[in-house]
Design a protein around this motif. Structure first.
Motif, PDB file in Angstrom:
ATOM      1  N   LEU A 153       0.824  -1.201   0.000  1.00 27.87           N
ATOM      2  CA  LEU A 153       0.000   0.000   0.000  1.00 27.87           C
ATOM      3  C   LEU A 153       0.863   1.257   0.000  1.00 27.87           C
ATOM      4  O   LEU A 153       0.652   2.183  -0.797  1.00 27.87           O
ATOM      5  CB  LEU A 153      -0.916  -0.027   1.219  1.00 27.87           C
ATOM      6  N   LEU A 154       1.868   1.297   0.870  1.00 24.38           N
ATOM      7  CA  LEU A 154       2.755   2.458   0.942  1.00 24.38           C
ATOM      8  C   LEU A 154       3.547   2.623  -0.353  1.00 24.38           C
ATOM      9  O   LEU A 154       3.719   3.736  -0.857  1.00 24.38           O
ATOM     10  CB  LEU A 154       3.705   2.318   2.140  1.00 24.38           C
ATOM     11  N   TYR A 155       4.021   1.502  -0.908  1.00 22.01           N
ATOM     12  CA  TYR A 155       4.799   1.559  -2.159  1.00 22.01           C
ATOM     13  C   TYR A 155       3.970   2.169  -3.285  1.00 22.01           C
ATOM     14  O   TYR A 155       4.424   3.082  -3.994  1.00 22.01           O
ATOM     15  CB  TYR A 155       5.273   0.164  -2.545  1.00 22.01           C
ATOM     16  N   TYR A 156       2.732   1.686  -3.468  1.00 19.39           N
ATOM     17  CA  TYR A 156       1.904   2.178  -4.571  1.00 19.39           C
ATOM     18  C   TYR A 156       1.426   3.604  -4.334  1.00 19.39           C
ATOM     19  O   TYR A 156       1.283   4.385  -5.281  1.00 19.39           O
ATOM     20  CB  TYR A 156       0.720   1.243  -4.801  1.00 19.39           C
ATOM     21  N   ILE A 157       1.192   3.978  -3.088  1.00 15.78           N
ATOM     22  CA  ILE A 157       0.822   5.370  -2.799  1.00 15.78           C
ATOM     23  C   ILE A 157       1.944   6.310  -3.221  1.00 15.78           C
ATOM     24  O   ILE A 157       1.709   7.337  -3.868  1.00 15.78           O
ATOM     25  CB  ILE A 157       0.483   5.541  -1.302  1.00 15.78           C
ATOM     26  N   ASN A 158       3.173   5.979  -2.859  1.00 10.45           N
ATOM     27  CA  ASN A 158       4.320   6.821  -3.227  1.00 10.45           C
ATOM     28  C   ASN A 158       4.527   6.857  -4.732  1.00 10.45           C
ATOM     29  O   ASN A 158       4.856   7.897  -5.312  1.00 10.45           O
ATOM     30  CB  ASN A 158       5.589   6.319  -2.534  1.00 10.45           C
ATOM     31  N   ARG A 159       4.312   5.700  -5.397  1.00 13.47           N
ATOM     32  CA  ARG A 159       4.535   5.652  -6.847  1.00 13.47           C
ATOM     33  C   ARG A 159       3.480   6.453  -7.597  1.00 13.47           C
ATOM     34  O   ARG A 159       3.806   7.234  -8.490  1.00 13.47           O
ATOM     35  CB  ARG A 159       4.532   4.205  -7.346  1.00 13.47           C
ATOM     36  N   VAL A 160       2.217   6.287  -7.236  1.00 12.40           N
ATOM     37  CA  VAL A 160       1.135   6.967  -7.954  1.00 12.40           C
ATOM     38  C   VAL A 160       1.115   8.457  -7.636  1.00 12.40           C
ATOM     39  O   VAL A 160       0.904   9.291  -8.514  1.00 12.40           O
ATOM     40  CB  VAL A 160      -0.227   6.317  -7.624  1.00 12.40           C
ATOM     41  N   SER A 161       1.344   8.808  -6.382  1.00 13.63           N
ATOM     42  CA  SER A 161       1.286  10.218  -5.976  1.00 13.63           C
ATOM     43  C   SER A 161       2.583  10.967  -6.262  1.00 13.63           C
ATOM     44  O   SER A 161       2.622  12.190  -6.175  1.00 13.63           O
ATOM     45  CB  SER A 161       0.975  10.320  -4.485  1.00 13.63           C
ATOM     46  N   GLU A 162       3.651  10.200  -6.603  1.00 14.63           N
ATOM     47  CA  GLU A 162       4.977  10.787  -6.839  1.00 14.63           C
ATOM     48  C   GLU A 162       5.454  11.571  -5.616  1.00 14.63           C
ATOM     49  O   GLU A 162       6.087  12.627  -5.732  1.00 14.63           O
ATOM     50  CB  GLU A 162       4.968  11.672  -8.089  1.00 14.63           C
ATOM     51  N   GLN A 163       5.104  11.040  -4.436  1.00 12.95           N
ATOM     52  CA  GLN A 163       5.551  11.625  -3.174  1.00 12.95           C
ATOM     53  C   GLN A 163       6.425  10.604  -2.445  1.00 12.95           C
ATOM     54  O   GLN A 163       6.664   9.499  -2.946  1.00 12.95           O
ATOM     55  CB  GLN A 163       4.342  11.996  -2.312  1.00 12.95           C
ATOM     56  N   GLU A 164       6.908  10.962  -1.274  1.00  9.45           N
ATOM     57  CA  GLU A 164       7.752  10.059  -0.493  1.00  9.45           C
ATOM     58  C   GLU A 164       7.258  10.016   0.954  1.00  9.45           C
ATOM     59  O   GLU A 164       7.873  10.577   1.858  1.00  9.45           O
ATOM     60  CB  GLU A 164       9.218  10.497  -0.557  1.00  9.45           C
ATOM     61  N   TYR A 165       6.125   9.359   1.150  1.00 11.31           N
ATOM     62  CA  TYR A 165       5.603   9.175   2.503  1.00 11.31           C
ATOM     63  C   TYR A 165       6.417   8.080   3.183  1.00 11.31           C
ATOM     64  O   TYR A 165       6.707   7.036   2.597  1.00 11.31           O
ATOM     65  CB  TYR A 165       4.131   8.776   2.460  1.00 11.31           C
ATOM     66  N   SER A 166       6.785   8.319   4.424  1.00  5.44           N
ATOM     67  CA  SER A 166       7.596   7.340   5.148  1.00  5.44           C
ATOM     68  C   SER A 166       6.745   6.315   5.884  1.00  5.44           C
ATOM     69  O   SER A 166       7.224   5.251   6.254  1.00  5.44           O
ATOM     70  CB  SER A 166       8.522   8.055   6.141  1.00  5.44           C
ATOM     71  N   SER A 167       5.466   6.630   6.109  1.00  9.66           N
ATOM     72  CA  SER A 167       4.586   5.685   6.799  1.00  9.66           C
ATOM     73  C   SER A 167       3.157   5.891   6.331  1.00  9.66           C
ATOM     74  O   SER A 167       2.786   6.981   5.861  1.00  9.66           O
ATOM     75  CB  SER A 167       4.669   5.868   8.309  1.00  9.66           C
ATOM     76  N   LEU A 168       2.335   4.850   6.472  1.00 11.19           N
ATOM     77  CA  LEU A 168       0.932   4.941   6.069  1.00 11.19           C
ATOM     78  C   LEU A 168       0.160   5.925   6.939  1.00 11.19           C
ATOM     79  O   LEU A 168      -0.809   6.538   6.490  1.00 11.19           O
ATOM     80  CB  LEU A 168       0.278   3.555   6.153  1.00 11.19           C
TER      81      LEU A 168
END
Length: 671
Positions: free
Chosen positions: A515-530
């Motif tokens: 979930l975290l991997y795809y959120i960062n990939r689609v949003s083009e952001q770098e969230y460190s945690s869900l």
């Protein structure tokens, strides 16, 4: 961002090559350079690698073994100091200085082929034991390697990457549609630079005029060279084809093209459209400068029809390059032990050439796994051709797989068409949804597997092929064999190396990680945690969701969330409606499971059948799993036979499967 790795023997060559490449690829590609003299520690798995010499492949094989492709640069001379070479006397003995023996010989041959065969060349390179003592040395950018006794060093400049290699690199990086015109312009600019260099020499030399004529007459575009007053000084053979029978020398460009057309007013430009004799031409203008003095203009013209033909040809060539597998085992993200065991098995399978059958639910990444197996195999640098049997009709599928001869059927292409098996020669063919193969095609497919040859539709010639076959399905092939819908002999041919993908509900601990991997990939952001993105309640809900669509469904949910995300954290109510409805249905099912906890196994299966308008064994197993009951297909089959013998259900062939009878409905009503 796209990436290109450049490997060379020396730092000087590396520096010049990177500078040249950046002119063509610009900021679209990150170029990383490495040279032998500074030692190379990195490995370049999955990267596009350009080597300045074939020798590098032998010197650092372990670093480039897993590269997606290795391009050996074809290099040409730059002639920065061509005037000094022209002043040498015929028969002069010269040392050809370079970094190794092979490159010395290559440069000597290039000089001879370019008209400088009137010198006596002797090679000199680091480590040579004996060499001819000469007063003059010629070197392509390696002046520091010349022996001390040399009196005159003519440095013709580091050898450049030639235009064919540049085009090959741009094709691999898919830059031709966006930067193809730059390649042409840079090529012409190099010609212009050579022209300016030659203009400083003795203009009376006939050899110079011959050289210029040969260069420009062989250029594929029509060229005008005009002075600063826009009078024609030179035009090549292609331009003569546009104006046949006319003498254009010294005519003003306005008189030739249009009274309103001015090179000076338009200035440097690309993409000008000219209409001449009823045909459209694409024109480019470059101003030729000598320091601060304008010497004149270069006008290039290309027939728009030819340009379209070239575009079609390039698209066709790029289409062939689509037979690649972009995914590797590194693209499989997991921590779950089941996934770890599956990947370990897949890597073992990849080392052999036997047929692979990948089984698993929809959305579990069967094609991704097939690509990873291909890229881990000895065939990694060969084609990977994928075909989905469920998406094509029987007639189209046969012609796509085996190809066809000219005239095989109405609408067949002139010259016929190569089939997917032929396109996959020496590589891998991936046949998805193999369970949907029509029976008549199964016979032909079996013959390919047994004999290793294909016969095109409408042809009688047998074409030998060497392919690794990987298939995939989400249906129960054994059940299809029993129903007569799938050939048993083909089943055994395909089921040599079976491997099962892992459903998402079987690897719930991987869900937050994915979930975290795809959120960062689609949003083009770098969230460190869900927790930065959504509430804990939402995370718990997503982790406990049954995910019937597996990873594909999870990716769709992520894309939905990224599109509707506001500044606040995502809450459970923000999730797609269908996801919440699936969860509600699961809750009801669980409540019913508790209510019927005392039910026998046969009653549980009967209840599942009652909720469906026809259901097969595999689906029954899945429904039981969703209710927390683990039961194999063999046991389900036995219970189904029992229920059928009691006339509580009716078992039909095909997709309908098991259906409740009136007696079965009465039985459940009494419960």
């Amino acid at each position: 961002m796209k990436e290109l790795i450049v490997l060379s023997l020396g730092a000087n060559t590396l520096k010049h090559v990177i500078v040249q490449l950046k002119k063509y690829v610009g900021a679209d590609v990150q170029i990383k350079g490495y040279c032998i003299e500074n030692k190379i520690s990195e490995h370049f798995a999955g990267k596009l690698v350009l080597v300045t010499s074939e020798l590098l492949c032998r010197l650092v094989p372990e670093h480039v073994a897993d590269a997606s492709k290795i391009i050996v640069a074809r290099r040409t001379l730059s002639y920065e100091n061509i005037d000094k070479m022209l002043r040498l006397k015929d028969g002069s003995e010269v040392l050809l200085v370079n970094d190794m023996k092979e490159s010395c010989i290559e440069v000597m041959e290039q000089l001879k082929n370019h008209g400088f065969e009137n010198f006596v060349y002797y090679p000199y390179y680091p480590g040579i034991e004996t060499y001819r003592k000469c007063a003059i040395a010629i070197t392509p950018g390696e002046s520091n390697l010349a022996p001390e006794e040399v009196e005159q060093i003519i440095d013709i400049g580091t050898r450049q990457i030639d235009i064919t290699t540049i085009v090959e690199i741009m094709g691999e990086l898919d830059l031709i549609p966006t930067r193809g015109s730059i390649a042409s312009s840079e090529f012409v600019k190099e010609i212009i630079e050579l022209t300016k260099s030659l203009s400083r020499l003795n203009r009376k030399l006939d050899d110079t005029n011959v050289l210029l004529s040969n260069i420009f007459d062989k250029f594929p575009k029509a060229l005008f060279f005009c002075d600063k007053d826009e009078n024609v000084l030179y035009y090549n053979e292609e331009m003569k084809k546009i104006f046949p029978g006319l003498s254009l020398l010294h005519m003003n460009i306005r008189a030739i093209l249009n009274s309103d057309f001015s090179l000076a007013e338009i200035g440097d430009s690309t993409g000008e459209i000219l209409e001449l004799n009823g045909k459209d031409y694409i024109a480019s203008i470059d101003t030729v400068w000598n320091e601060n003095d304008r010497l004149g203009y270069l006008l290039m013209m290309e027939n728009y029809a030819k340009f379209k033909d070239l575009d079609t040809m390039l698209r066709s060539k790029l289409k062939k390059k689509e037979h690649v597998a972009p995914y590797h085992f590194d693209n499989l993200f997991y921590k779950d032990k089941k996934m770890e065991r599956m990947v370990e098995l897949a890597k073992k399978i990849a080392r052999r050439d036997s047929t692979v059958l990948i089984r698993g639910e929809s959305g579990t990444g069967k094609e991704l796994l097939a690509q990873a197996i291909h890229n881990f195999s000895a065939r990694r640098n060969k084609p990977f051709v994928a075909v989905n049997f469920a998406s094509l009709s029987s007639s189209i599928l046969e012609s796509e797989l085996f190809g066809y001869e000219e005239g095989a059927f109405t609408g067949a292409k002139k010259g016929g068409k190569t089939g997917m098996f032929e396109e996959a020669h020496e590589g891998t063919i991936f046949m998805d949804e193999i369970g949907d193969t029509p029976l008549d095609l199964q016979v032909k497919l079996l013959r390919v597997l047994q004999e290793g040859v294909v016969r095109r539709v409408g042809g009688n010639r047998e074409i030998p092929i060497d392919v690794r076959i990987i298939t995939a399905t989400n249906v129960n092939l054994e059940e299809k064999v029993e129903q007569g819908l799938f050939r048993q002999d083909l089943y055994y041919r395909l089921n040599v190396l079976p491997i099962h993908t892992v459903s998402l509900r079987e690897r719930r601990d991987d869900i937050p990680y994915l979930l975290l991997y795809y959120i960062n990939r689609v949003s083009e952001q770098e969230y460190s945690s869900l927790e930065e993105y959504m509430t804990q309640e939402t995370i718990t809900f997503i982790k406990n969701h049954p995910w019937p669509g597996n990873v594909r469904e999870l990716m769709n949910v992520v894309e939905y969330l990224v599109n509707i995300k506001e500044e606040r954290a995502i809450e459970k109510s923000d999730l797609p409606t269908y996801l919440l409805e699936e969860a509600e249905k699961e809750t009801i099912d669980r409540e019913q499971q508790v209510q019927h906890a005392e039910l026998s196994e046969s009653d549980m299966i009967l209840y599942i059948i009652s909720k469906k308008f026809g259901i097969g064994r595999r689906k029954i197993v899945q429904e039981l799993a969703l209710k927390g009951v683990n039961m194999g297909e063999g046991k389900v089959k036995t219970i189904i036979k029992y229920l059928e013998s009691k006339q509580l259900i009716e078992v039909k062939t095909g997709a309908r499967g098991c259906m409740l009878t009136e007696k079965g409905k009465a039985y459940l009503h009494g419960r």
